[in-house]
Design an enzyme around this catalytic site. Structure first.
Site, mmCIF file in Angstrom:
data_model
loop_
_atom_site.group_PDB
_atom_site.id
_atom_site.type_symbol
_atom_site.label_atom_id
_atom_site.label_comp_id
_atom_site.label_asym_id
_atom_site.label_seq_id
_atom_site.Cartn_x
_atom_site.Cartn_y
_atom_site.Cartn_z
ATOM 1 N N HIS A 67 0.838 -1.203 0.000
ATOM 2 C CA HIS A 67 0.000 0.000 0.000
ATOM 3 C C HIS A 67 0.880 1.262 0.000
ATOM 4 O O HIS A 67 0.700 2.165 -0.829
ATOM 5 C CB HIS A 67 -0.897 -0.043 1.247
ATOM 6 C CG HIS A 67 -1.721 1.185 1.476
ATOM 7 N ND1 HIS A 67 -3.084 1.187 1.412
ATOM 8 C CD2 HIS A 67 -1.366 2.469 1.781
ATOM 9 C CE1 HIS A 67 -3.543 2.404 1.662
ATOM 10 N NE2 HIS A 67 -2.513 3.207 1.899
ATOM 11 N N GLU A 68 1.870 1.292 0.914
ATOM 12 C CA GLU A 68 2.743 2.468 1.003
ATOM 13 C C GLU A 68 3.635 2.591 -0.226
ATOM 14 O O GLU A 68 3.885 3.693 -0.715
ATOM 15 C CB GLU A 68 3.601 2.409 2.270
ATOM 16 C CG GLU A 68 2.810 2.430 3.563
ATOM 17 C CD GLU A 68 1.809 3.578 3.639
ATOM 18 O OE1 GLU A 68 2.143 4.705 3.216
ATOM 19 O OE2 GLU A 68 0.683 3.353 4.109
ATOM 20 N N HIS A 71 1.900 4.401 -2.969
ATOM 21 C CA HIS A 71 1.983 5.862 -2.809
ATOM 22 C C HIS A 71 3.352 6.369 -3.254
ATOM 23 O O HIS A 71 3.470 7.321 -4.020
ATOM 24 C CB HIS A 71 1.834 6.261 -1.333
ATOM 25 C CG HIS A 71 0.454 6.134 -0.771
ATOM 26 N ND1 HIS A 71 -0.631 6.732 -1.348
ATOM 27 C CD2 HIS A 71 -0.001 5.519 0.347
ATOM 28 C CE1 HIS A 71 -1.706 6.476 -0.598
ATOM 29 N NE2 HIS A 71 -1.347 5.728 0.422
ATOM 30 N N ASP A 163 -6.015 8.808 3.263
ATOM 31 C CA ASP A 163 -5.859 8.942 1.814
ATOM 32 C C ASP A 163 -7.102 9.568 1.188
ATOM 33 O O ASP A 163 -7.014 10.389 0.278
ATOM 34 C CB ASP A 163 -5.605 7.571 1.190
ATOM 35 C CG ASP A 163 -4.287 6.979 1.667
ATOM 36 O OD1 ASP A 163 -3.381 7.765 1.983
ATOM 37 O OD2 ASP A 163 -4.182 5.748 1.728
HETATM 38 ZN ZN LIG Z 1 -2.326 5.226 2.178
#
Ligand SMILES: [Zn+2]
Length: 376
Positions: A67-68, A71, A163
């Site tokens: 997930h990170e 980003h 987010d």
């Molecule tokens: Zn996030």
């Protein structure tokens, strides 16, 4: 964030884990091994439950990292500098060294993480459907799918600093054409979301499940607090834009020589000064810390003659040194410890200091100059 364990790097971005992330990972493995898996698929040996729990826990932490990473990768591809990725008690955190320069970049960067989580949820759902059962592995895949689905959806809730809050900010920025107005609206949404989660969490603490209720309330508190903090920093940054350190500082401050005793300092300097804090300097003129009126007042009068100024100087890290021409926004980069934020040195001479009062005055004046509306 201190007390972190380096885990390596992803695409040149350092990845670290805070000790609290290790605690969460351990908690997940214990819950899976002792409760979730044995209840879902009974009849296996305890060793098998532990093994699958450990693998599932590791995969879950990996899915937080993915997930990170999403980003971080999208941000980097759009030309933004990324500081680091840290896993901690509330999941992952990607530190951006600069802000998106357009709503489109912000939208892509913010949406990438939740989309990655939803993608993982879909893949693990397929594994859950197609793995033979009743098998431990299928059940673990089902759990991973549910968790990533929740993670993706939760992060899409529209309030800063989630987010979803950044997605909302990007959309409002695009619509208003005014980043500052979008800042305030997204922060307000974050505070409302935080308050709602706190209420729901507390209600569920009493009515349903105290552990997940408290957890939700804690998340809500964190979201509301961060939304407020982010807005304060953004307003401050905007206020200092275009200013130099020289315009904010107290020029030619009175100094406290480290070798002097407290009695001499009080009588020779402090009582004739309009300052409430004094940079402590050594014989070579280097600033090594600060003393305030409060610190001096704490020395009993009979001990003033025998106490040196350097004995009162407590510094956890070296005093920040800036140049007169540096951007004033640099003053916000590290939280102030005590009243003295930085000393200003030009050509090895101490030409000024910046205290928290100087910073507050500069921000207040800039608000008056621009007439900005800062109601949140
Ligand atoms: Zn996030």
């Amino acid at each position: 964030m201190r007390q972190t364990l380096p885990l390596g790097s992803m695409a040149g971005v350092p990845v670290r884990a805070h000790w609290s992330a290790l605690g969460i990972a351990a908690l997940i493995v214990v819950l899976l091994g002792t409760t979730v898996l044995p209840r879902a698929v009974p009849g296996y040996g305890q060793a098998q439950y532990w093994l699958v729990a450990a693998i599932t826990g590791t995969l879950f932490m990996a899915s937080l990292l993915i997930h990170e990473a999403a980003h971080a990768l999208i941000a980097r591809r759009r030309g933004l500098r990324v500081g680091s990725v840290t896993l901690w008690v509330l999941g992952g955190y990607t530190e951006m060294e600069e802000e998106a320069k357009s709503p489109r970049v912000e939208l892509a960067t913010a949406a990438a993480g939740p989309l990655a989580s939803l993608g993982i949820a879909a893949v693990t759902l397929l594994a859950y459907v197609f793995l033979p059962r009743p098998a431990l592995a299928a059940s673990a895949a089902g759990w991973l799918s549910t968790m990533n689905l929740l993670l993706g959806l939760f992060n899409l809730l529209p309030g800063a600093p989630l987010d979803g809050g950044r997605v909302l900010h990007a959309l409002l920025w695009w619509r208003f054409g005014d980043a500052a107005r979008a800042d305030r609206a997204a922060a307000r949404a974050g505070q409302m979301l935080g308050t709602t989660l706190i209420s729901v969490g507390l209600a569920s603490t009493f009515l349903w499940n105290w552990l997940s209720g408290l957890w939700l309330a804690f998340l809500g508190w964190y979201i509301a607090m961060s939304a407020r903090q982010e807005l304060t920093v953004k307003i401050a940054r905007a206020g200092l834009r275009g200013l130099r350190v020289a315009e904010v500082m107290t020029p030619v401050p009175d100094l406290a020589p480290a070798w002097m005793n407290v009695e001499k300092l009080i009588e020779g300097v402090v009582l004739h000064s309009r300052q409430t804090v004094f940079p402590v300097v050594t014989l070579t003129g280097a600033a090594v810390g600060s003393v305030s009126l409060d610190t001096l007042a704490a020395v009993p009068p009979q001990r003033r003659g025998s106490t040196r100024v350097e004995a009162l100087t407590t510094t956890q890290r070296p005093v920040r040194t800036l140049a007169p021409d540096d951007e004033a926004a640099l003053l916000l980069e590290q939280p102030a410890q005590g009243q003295l934020i930085a000393v200003v040195v030009d050509d090895r001479r101490l030409v000024g200091m910046v205290t928290d009062a100087d910073l507050r005055r500069a921000l207040g004046q800039s608000l008056l100059r621009t007439g900005a509306d800062v109601t949140t």
